[in-house]
Write a protein that holds these residues in place. Structure first.
Motif, PDB file in Angstrom:
ATOM      1  N   THR A  98       0.838  -1.209   0.000  1.00 48.73           N
ATOM      2  CA  THR A  98       0.000   0.000   0.000  1.00 48.73           C
ATOM      3  C   THR A  98       0.869   1.253   0.000  1.00 48.73           C
ATOM      4  O   THR A  98       0.574   2.237  -0.693  1.00 48.73           O
ATOM      5  CB  THR A  98      -0.927  -0.003   1.231  1.00 48.73           C
ATOM      6  OG1 THR A  98      -1.768  -1.151   1.194  1.00 48.73           O
ATOM      7  CG2 THR A  98      -1.788   1.250   1.256  1.00 48.73           C
ATOM      8  N   GLN A  99       1.963   1.221   0.761  1.00 45.98           N
ATOM      9  CA  GLN A  99       2.888   2.349   0.803  1.00 45.98           C
ATOM     10  C   GLN A  99       3.561   2.563  -0.550  1.00 45.98           C
ATOM     11  O   GLN A  99       3.803   3.703  -0.954  1.00 45.98           O
ATOM     12  CB  GLN A  99       3.946   2.108   1.875  1.00 45.98           C
ATOM     13  CG  GLN A  99       3.413   2.044   3.290  1.00 45.98           C
ATOM     14  CD  GLN A  99       3.079   3.428   3.835  1.00 45.98           C
ATOM     15  OE1 GLN A  99       3.915   4.305   3.884  1.00 45.98           O
ATOM     16  NE2 GLN A  99       1.823   3.598   4.227  1.00 45.98           N
ATOM     17  N   VAL A 100       3.827   1.466  -1.267  1.00 46.60           N
ATOM     18  CA  VAL A 100       4.419   1.586  -2.603  1.00 46.60           C
ATOM     19  C   VAL A 100       3.435   2.251  -3.557  1.00 46.60           C
ATOM     20  O   VAL A 100       3.795   3.149  -4.334  1.00 46.60           O
ATOM     21  CB  VAL A 100       4.834   0.195  -3.143  1.00 46.60           C
ATOM     22  CG1 VAL A 100       5.278   0.299  -4.603  1.00 46.60           C
ATOM     23  CG2 VAL A 100       5.961  -0.391  -2.299  1.00 46.60           C
ATOM     24  N   SER A 106       9.976   3.218  -2.352  1.00 40.36           N
ATOM     25  CA  SER A 106      10.526   2.907  -3.675  1.00 40.36           C
ATOM     26  C   SER A 106      10.631   1.405  -3.905  1.00 40.36           C
ATOM     27  O   SER A 106      10.802   0.959  -5.044  1.00 40.36           O
ATOM     28  CB  SER A 106      11.915   3.539  -3.831  1.00 40.36           C
ATOM     29  OG  SER A 106      11.851   4.934  -3.739  1.00 40.36           O
ATOM     30  N   GLY A 107      10.547   0.635  -2.839  1.00 40.97           N
ATOM     31  CA  GLY A 107      10.634  -0.815  -2.975  1.00 40.97           C
ATOM     32  C   GLY A 107      10.397  -1.489  -1.636  1.00 40.97           C
ATOM     33  O   GLY A 107      10.324  -0.840  -0.583  1.00 40.97           O
ATOM     34  N   ILE A 131      10.186  -3.882  -6.460  1.00 42.89           N
ATOM     35  CA  ILE A 131      10.651  -2.526  -6.779  1.00 42.89           C
ATOM     36  C   ILE A 131       9.616  -1.809  -7.623  1.00 42.89           C
ATOM     37  O   ILE A 131       9.091  -2.362  -8.597  1.00 42.89           O
ATOM     38  CB  ILE A 131      12.003  -2.584  -7.529  1.00 42.89           C
ATOM     39  CG1 ILE A 131      13.061  -3.212  -6.632  1.00 42.89           C
ATOM     40  CG2 ILE A 131      12.449  -1.189  -7.962  1.00 42.89           C
ATOM     41  CD1 ILE A 131      14.381  -3.447  -7.316  1.00 42.89           C
ATOM     42  N   ASP A 132       9.327  -0.575  -7.264  1.00 43.93           N
ATOM     43  CA  ASP A 132       8.405   0.274  -8.034  1.00 43.93           C
ATOM     44  C   ASP A 132       9.167   0.831  -9.240  1.00 43.93           C
ATOM     45  O   ASP A 132      10.047   1.671  -9.101  1.00 43.93           O
ATOM     46  CB  ASP A 132       7.894   1.411  -7.161  1.00 43.93           C
ATOM     47  CG  ASP A 132       7.019   2.385  -7.942  1.00 43.93           C
ATOM     48  OD1 ASP A 132       6.517   1.995  -9.016  1.00 43.93           O
ATOM     49  OD2 ASP A 132       6.864   3.532  -7.485  1.00 43.93           O
ATOM     50  N   SER A 134       7.703   2.388 -11.824  1.00 35.43           N
ATOM     51  CA  SER A 134       6.924   3.393 -12.553  1.00 35.43           C
ATOM     52  C   SER A 134       7.795   4.593 -12.911  1.00 35.43           C
ATOM     53  O   SER A 134       7.491   5.327 -13.850  1.00 35.43           O
ATOM     54  CB  SER A 134       5.721   3.837 -11.718  1.00 35.43           C
ATOM     55  OG  SER A 134       6.148   4.418 -10.483  1.00 35.43           O
ATOM     56  N   ILE A 135       8.847   4.817 -12.134  1.00 36.23           N
ATOM     57  CA  ILE A 135       9.863   5.828 -12.454  1.00 36.23           C
ATOM     58  C   ILE A 135      11.155   5.076 -12.745  1.00 36.23           C
ATOM     59  O   ILE A 135      11.846   4.644 -11.807  1.00 36.23           O
ATOM     60  CB  ILE A 135      10.054   6.835 -11.303  1.00 36.23           C
ATOM     61  CG1 ILE A 135       8.720   7.486 -10.937  1.00 36.23           C
ATOM     62  CG2 ILE A 135      11.074   7.899 -11.685  1.00 36.23           C
ATOM     63  CD1 ILE A 135       8.806   8.439  -9.750  1.00 36.23           C
ATOM     64  N   PRO A 136      11.506   4.856 -14.006  1.00 37.34           N
ATOM     65  CA  PRO A 136      12.654   3.995 -14.345  1.00 37.34           C
ATOM     66  C   PRO A 136      13.952   4.428 -13.674  1.00 37.34           C
ATOM     67  O   PRO A 136      14.728   3.583 -13.231  1.00 37.34           O
ATOM     68  CB  PRO A 136      12.746   4.113 -15.877  1.00 37.34           C
ATOM     69  CG  PRO A 136      11.368   4.502 -16.315  1.00 37.34           C
ATOM     70  CD  PRO A 136      10.822   5.353 -15.213  1.00 37.34           C
ATOM     71  N   GLN A 137      14.193   5.751 -13.596  1.00 35.87           N
ATOM     72  CA  GLN A 137      15.455   6.209 -13.008  1.00 35.87           C
ATOM     73  C   GLN A 137      15.546   5.812 -11.533  1.00 35.87           C
ATOM     74  O   GLN A 137      16.582   5.345 -11.067  1.00 35.87           O
ATOM     75  CB  GLN A 137      15.594   7.727 -13.160  1.00 35.87           C
ATOM     76  CG  GLN A 137      15.738   8.211 -14.588  1.00 35.87           C
ATOM     77  CD  GLN A 137      14.415   8.391 -15.285  1.00 35.87           C
ATOM     78  OE1 GLN A 137      13.368   7.999 -14.771  1.00 35.87           O
ATOM     79  NE2 GLN A 137      14.450   8.981 -16.463  1.00 35.87           N
ATOM     80  N   SER A 138      14.455   5.980 -10.804  1.00 37.89           N
ATOM     81  CA  SER A 138      14.463   5.641  -9.380  1.00 37.89           C
ATOM     82  C   SER A 138      14.596   4.141  -9.168  1.00 37.89           C
ATOM     83  O   SER A 138      15.321   3.685  -8.277  1.00 37.89           O
ATOM     84  CB  SER A 138      13.190   6.150  -8.701  1.00 37.89           C
ATOM     85  OG  SER A 138      13.105   7.560  -8.781  1.00 37.89           O
ATOM     86  N   SER A 139      13.893   3.352  -9.999  1.00 41.14           N
ATOM     87  CA  SER A 139      13.981   1.897  -9.846  1.00 41.14           C
ATOM     88  C   SER A 139      15.387   1.399 -10.132  1.00 41.14           C
ATOM     89  O   SER A 139      15.876   0.477  -9.469  1.00 41.14           O
ATOM     90  CB  SER A 139      12.978   1.213 -10.781  1.00 41.14           C
ATOM     91  OG  SER A 139      13.319   1.423 -12.145  1.00 41.14           O
TER      92      SER A 139
END
Length: 394
Positions: A98-100, A106-107, A131-132, A134-139
């Protein structure tokens, strides 16, 4: 004698433009503020290191055995040294997920049931890293941090196992030599610790000056045409070439001032170091300005007013910003974009500046870029001057 008169007239045109700049408080302020804003904005937006720190990551332990407890203890020990992740414990997977979904994590690291039994029975302790992306750079940053952390933990565990084996066999062994029989000695072309802004700064300096010069040309010529002062200048006993040279010299002077400002900010705020000759770096900046001016004059000559010329300049300028290798290496672009970038002067100016500032390159090392920029500037000016003269008769 004619050459001396032309140069003298050009100087007076340049002096007039510089006097107007000094009297126009807003333009004078923009001369200093614009490079500061760009450098600060790009310098802090783009990461200065390879990995982001304190990324929010959840931790769910469904095992609660000795093996999972040791795993978590090692994970926290390694993370306390690296500060890659900000770990938060959860009692259930659903709460962490849920937090993700809410964007707060972020993961999530999930330790399944039976993890400790696998460790005890000599099997691999497999866990899940959700791992989330949805934002490729952050993942990518999370995966890099997690991978580095797990490698460090494996090393600690392997060293402990080797030491246990050494005591059982009464043999003196070097755990590092057994675990890592091959050790690279990495040397870099740039001494000291580097960051992404070292790559970004040289090209950014050229780009900011290019934007200032190319957007300043419509203001310098088209605006005077609209308010009528340009006709008075042409009716004076000076040649059109003197007008072009004078305007160009004024823009080069403004660009050179911005070069100094940009370089000072890059060194003081972002720790950019210049390994090469500073005079050669300034020469390359001025050469880059020369290669851009012809494009701006052509844009003015093909338009009837300042708004149209500004639109044409922007249409040419923005593709150059992203295809010139300022933000990302050209080698990472698709092949067809790499071909397009070879026809953009910013590509060669940014490449030469990067080699001079970071690799201590000399004139011979960047001679190809110098020749290309000179030829590009001469060709564009040769096209721009007749077009400019023709536009004056309309």
């Amino acid at each position: 004698m004619d050459a001396m008169k032309m140069l003298k007239d050009s100087y007076h045109v340049m002096a007039k433009d510089m006097l107007e700049l000094r009297r126009n408080k807003m333009s004078l302020a923009a001369l200093f503020i614009m490079p500061l804003i760009f450098l600060v904005m790009f310098g802090f937006i783009f990461p200065t290191g390879n990995t982001q720190l304190n990324m929010p990551v959840g931790l769910v332990n469904l095992d609660h055995g000795q093996g999972s407890s040791e795993f978590i203890a090692q994970l926290e020990t390694v993370n306390n040294n690296t500060h890659y992740m900000a770990l938060t414990n959860f009692t259930s997977v659903d709460d962490a997920m849920t937090q993700v979904k809410e964007g707060k994590l972020s993961g999530v690291i999930i330790i399944p049931q039976g993890f400790s039994d696998n460790i005890t029975n000599g099997k691999s302790g497999t866990f899940t890293a959700y791992i989330d992306n949805s934002i490729p750079q952050s993942s990518a940053q999370v995966q890099q941090a997690l991978s580095g952390t797990v490698i460090s933990m494996n090393n600690i565990k392997a060293e402990a196992n080797v030491m246990t084996l050494s005591k059982a066999t009464n043999q003196v062994v070097n755990p590092q030599a057994m675990i890592f029989p091959y050790t690279p000695n990495v040397e870099t072309s740039i001494p000291g610790q580097t960051n992404y802004f070292n790559f970004l700064a040289p090209g950014l300096m050229i780009m900011i000056v290019m934007m200032s010069v190319m957007t300043g040309i419509p203001e310098a010529i088209s605006k005077e045409k609209e308010i009528g002062t340009f006709d008075g200048m042409l009716s004076a006993p000076i040649s059109q070439i003197s007008v072009i040279i004078g305007k160009t010299a004024a823009l080069c002077t403004r660009g050179f001032i911005q070069c100094i400002i940009i370089l000072a900010i890059a060194i003081l705020l972002f720790g950019v170091t210049i390994q090469g000759n500073i005079l050669l770096a300034f020469f390359m900046l001025l050469l880059g300005i020369f290669s851009f001016i012809g494009i701006g004059i052509m844009a003015i000559s093909m338009s009837g007013d300042q708004a149209s010329s500004t639109m044409i300049v922007n249409l040419l300028m923005f593709p150059m910003m992203f295809l010139g290798g300022v933000f990302y290496p050209i080698q990472q672009m698709p092949w067809f974009m790499q071909i397009i970038s070879q026809f953009i002067p910013l590509t060669y100016a940014a490449d030469a500046m990067r080699k001079i500032m970071l690799l201590n390159a000399g004139i011979s090392d960047v001679m190809t870029q110098i020749v290309i920029l000179v030829v590009f500037g001469i060709v564009t000016m040769a096209i721009a001057v007749p077009l400019f003269r023709k536009s004056m008769t309309r």
